[in-house]
Design a protein around this motif. Structure first.
Motif, PDB file in Angstrom:
ATOM      1  N   THR A 154       0.835  -1.194   0.000  1.00 37.86           N
ATOM      2  CA  THR A 154       0.000   0.000   0.000  1.00 37.86           C
ATOM      3  C   THR A 154       0.872   1.246   0.000  1.00 37.86           C
ATOM      4  N   VAL A 155       0.362   2.267  -0.655  1.00 35.23           N
ATOM      5  CA  VAL A 155       0.988   3.579  -0.677  1.00 35.23           C
ATOM      6  C   VAL A 155      -0.076   4.570  -0.256  1.00 35.23           C
ATOM      7  N   LYS A 156       0.229   5.363   0.785  1.00 37.87           N
ATOM      8  CA  LYS A 156      -0.715   6.378   1.259  1.00 37.87           C
ATOM      9  C   LYS A 156      -0.046   7.743   1.184  1.00 37.87           C
ATOM     10  N   VAL A 157      -0.727   8.656   0.526  1.00 42.40           N
ATOM     11  CA  VAL A 157      -0.228  10.008   0.354  1.00 42.40           C
ATOM     12  C   VAL A 157      -1.196  10.953   1.071  1.00 42.40           C
ATOM     13  N   SER A 158      -0.658  11.808   1.954  1.00 41.96           N
ATOM     14  CA  SER A 158      -1.517  12.713   2.714  1.00 41.96           C
ATOM     15  C   SER A 158      -1.801  14.015   1.968  1.00 41.96           C
ATOM     16  N   ASN A 159      -0.791  14.665   1.460  1.00 43.75           N
ATOM     17  CA  ASN A 159      -0.973  15.934   0.762  1.00 43.75           C
ATOM     18  C   ASN A 159      -0.848  15.692  -0.735  1.00 43.75           C
ATOM     19  N   VAL A 160      -1.967  15.408  -1.367  1.00 42.05           N
ATOM     20  CA  VAL A 160      -1.963  15.090  -2.787  1.00 42.05           C
ATOM     21  C   VAL A 160      -1.753  16.376  -3.584  1.00 42.05           C
ATOM     22  N   ASP A 161      -0.791  16.333  -4.485  1.00 40.93           N
ATOM     23  CA  ASP A 161      -0.602  17.499  -5.352  1.00 40.93           C
ATOM     24  C   ASP A 161      -0.907  17.112  -6.796  1.00 40.93           C
TER      25      ASP A 161
ATOM     26  N   MET B 152       4.853  -6.320 -10.051  1.00 38.79           N
ATOM     27  CA  MET B 152       3.623  -5.936  -9.351  1.00 38.79           C
ATOM     28  C   MET B 152       2.811  -5.004 -10.264  1.00 38.79           C
ATOM     29  N   TYR B 153       1.547  -4.789  -9.909  1.00 37.66           N
ATOM     30  CA  TYR B 153       0.655  -3.957 -10.708  1.00 37.66           C
ATOM     31  C   TYR B 153      -0.158  -3.042  -9.804  1.00 37.66           C
ATOM     32  N   LEU B 154      -0.488  -1.877 -10.330  1.00 37.94           N
ATOM     33  CA  LEU B 154      -1.364  -0.949  -9.623  1.00 37.94           C
ATOM     34  C   LEU B 154      -2.784  -1.459  -9.785  1.00 37.94           C
ATOM     35  N   MET B 155      -3.353  -1.974  -8.705  1.00 35.34           N
ATOM     36  CA  MET B 155      -4.675  -2.584  -8.763  1.00 35.34           C
ATOM     37  C   MET B 155      -5.791  -1.570  -8.553  1.00 35.34           C
ATOM     38  N   SER B 156      -5.558  -0.591  -7.666  1.00 32.55           N
ATOM     39  CA  SER B 156      -6.578   0.429  -7.438  1.00 32.55           C
ATOM     40  C   SER B 156      -5.919   1.703  -6.932  1.00 32.55           C
ATOM     41  N   ALA B 157      -6.577   2.806  -7.226  1.00 38.17           N
ATOM     42  CA  ALA B 157      -6.103   4.107  -6.777  1.00 38.17           C
ATOM     43  C   ALA B 157      -7.316   4.930  -6.376  1.00 38.17           C
ATOM     44  N   ASP B 158      -7.437   5.199  -5.099  1.00 38.99           N
ATOM     45  CA  ASP B 158      -8.513   6.043  -4.582  1.00 38.99           C
ATOM     46  C   ASP B 158      -7.905   7.388  -4.251  1.00 38.99           C
ATOM     47  N   ILE B 159      -8.350   8.424  -4.939  1.00 36.66           N
ATOM     48  CA  ILE B 159      -7.753   9.743  -4.765  1.00 36.66           C
ATOM     49  C   ILE B 159      -8.851  10.781  -4.573  1.00 36.66           C
ATOM     50  N   ASN B 160      -8.613  11.683  -3.618  1.00 41.07           N
ATOM     51  CA  ASN B 160      -9.500  12.830  -3.430  1.00 41.07           C
ATOM     52  C   ASN B 160      -8.631  14.051  -3.169  1.00 41.07           C
ATOM     53  N   VAL B 161      -9.211  15.111  -2.696  1.00 41.51           N
ATOM     54  CA  VAL B 161      -8.476  16.366  -2.537  1.00 41.51           C
ATOM     55  C   VAL B 161      -7.349  16.248  -1.522  1.00 41.51           C
ATOM     56  N   GLU B 162      -7.546  15.492  -0.444  1.00 41.99           N
ATOM     57  CA  GLU B 162      -6.571  15.449   0.642  1.00 41.99           C
ATOM     58  C   GLU B 162      -5.694  14.215   0.659  1.00 41.99           C
ATOM     59  N   THR B 163      -6.214  13.075   0.259  1.00 35.25           N
ATOM     60  CA  THR B 163      -5.452  11.835   0.387  1.00 35.25           C
ATOM     61  C   THR B 163      -5.547  10.990  -0.886  1.00 35.25           C
ATOM     62  N   ALA B 164      -4.589  10.104  -1.016  1.00 33.17           N
ATOM     63  CA  ALA B 164      -4.602   9.099  -2.082  1.00 33.17           C
ATOM     64  C   ALA B 164      -4.154   7.784  -1.478  1.00 33.17           C
ATOM     65  N   SER B 165      -4.792   6.713  -1.884  1.00 32.31           N
ATOM     66  CA  SER B 165      -4.440   5.384  -1.403  1.00 32.31           C
ATOM     67  C   SER B 165      -4.296   4.462  -2.606  1.00 32.31           C
ATOM     68  N   LEU B 166      -3.120   3.865  -2.754  1.00 34.15           N
ATOM     69  CA  LEU B 166      -2.837   2.967  -3.869  1.00 34.15           C
ATOM     70  C   LEU B 166      -2.666   1.548  -3.347  1.00 34.15           C
ATOM     71  N   GLN B 167      -3.241   0.592  -4.052  1.00 35.58           N
ATOM     72  CA  GLN B 167      -3.078  -0.822  -3.735  1.00 35.58           C
ATOM     73  C   GLN B 167      -2.264  -1.450  -4.855  1.00 35.58           C
ATOM     74  N   ILE B 168      -1.129  -2.055  -4.503  1.00 33.89           N
ATOM     75  CA  ILE B 168      -0.222  -2.647  -5.482  1.00 33.89           C
ATOM     76  C   ILE B 168      -0.124  -4.137  -5.185  1.00 33.89           C
ATOM     77  N   SER B 169      -0.374  -4.970  -6.206  1.00 38.57           N
ATOM     78  CA  SER B 169      -0.393  -6.412  -5.993  1.00 38.57           C
ATOM     79  C   SER B 169      -0.040  -7.118  -7.297  1.00 38.57           C
ATOM     80  N   HIS B 170      -0.132  -8.431  -7.277  1.00 38.18           N
ATOM     81  CA  HIS B 170       0.022  -9.215  -8.496  1.00 38.18           C
ATOM     82  C   HIS B 170      -1.250  -9.082  -9.318  1.00 38.18           C
TER      83      HIS B 170
END
Length: 161
Positions: A75-82, A119-137
């Motif tokens: 998982t990759v979590k970004v707090s201040n999405v630019d 690995m592959y980027l399976m999902s990316a949930d992004i909004n104004v403040e945060t982004a959450s990426l799920q990386i898997s096979h």
């Protein structure tokens, strides 16, 4: 997933009370819609490693677990999405390849401590403040059959008496 190999120097720095070394995650995104691979590092400054420059982009990285009975999901979590991350994710339509590396920076020298290819980027949930990426096979390999053969009384009568 195999057991991660970390150098003796890396282990010494990890367990030391004080060290001048730092560990960074390097992610490389590849996709046909990208003209060149996008490279990011969880650092405030760019990092040059193996002849490539990784854009400094602070994020929280959690590597995939090494348990045999669980799917390997990082998982990759970004707090201040630019705008940079949003632009990268918008250009990617479909399954994007992700190459994960962990490097140790010490005294200007960068050495690789871990590499997780394929690995592959399976999902990316992004909004104004945060982004959450799920990386898997790309495929759920834990639930795939061990063989392609189907063994039943019709195909293998000698096994069923």
């Amino acid at each position: 997933m195999s057991i991660r190999q970390i150098s003796a120097e890396g282990l010494r720095d990890m367990f030391a009370q004080n060290t001048d070394a730092a560990v960074f995650a390097l992610l490389t995104f590849t996709h046909p819609s990208l003209s060149t691979p996008e490279r990011i590092a969880n650092n405030t400054e760019a990092i040059t490693y193996d002849g490539h420059e990784y854009m400094g982009f602070p994020f929280e990285f959690t590597p995939p677990p090494e348990e045999e009975d669980r799917e390997a999901v990082a998982t990759v979590k970004v707090s201040n999405v630019d705008r940079r991350l949003a632009e990268i994710l918008r250009r990617i339509q479909g399954l994007a390849g992700v190459d994960i590396q962990a490097v140790r920076w010490k005294g200007g020298t960068v050495t690789r401590e871990m590499h997780i290819p394929g690995m592959y980027l399976m999902s990316a949930d992004i909004n104004v403040e945060t982004a959450s990426l799920q990386i898997s096979h790309a495929f759920d390999i834990l639930n795939e059959p061990a063989t392609q053969d189907i063994l039943n009384p019709g195909t293998a009568p000698g096994l069923f008496r």
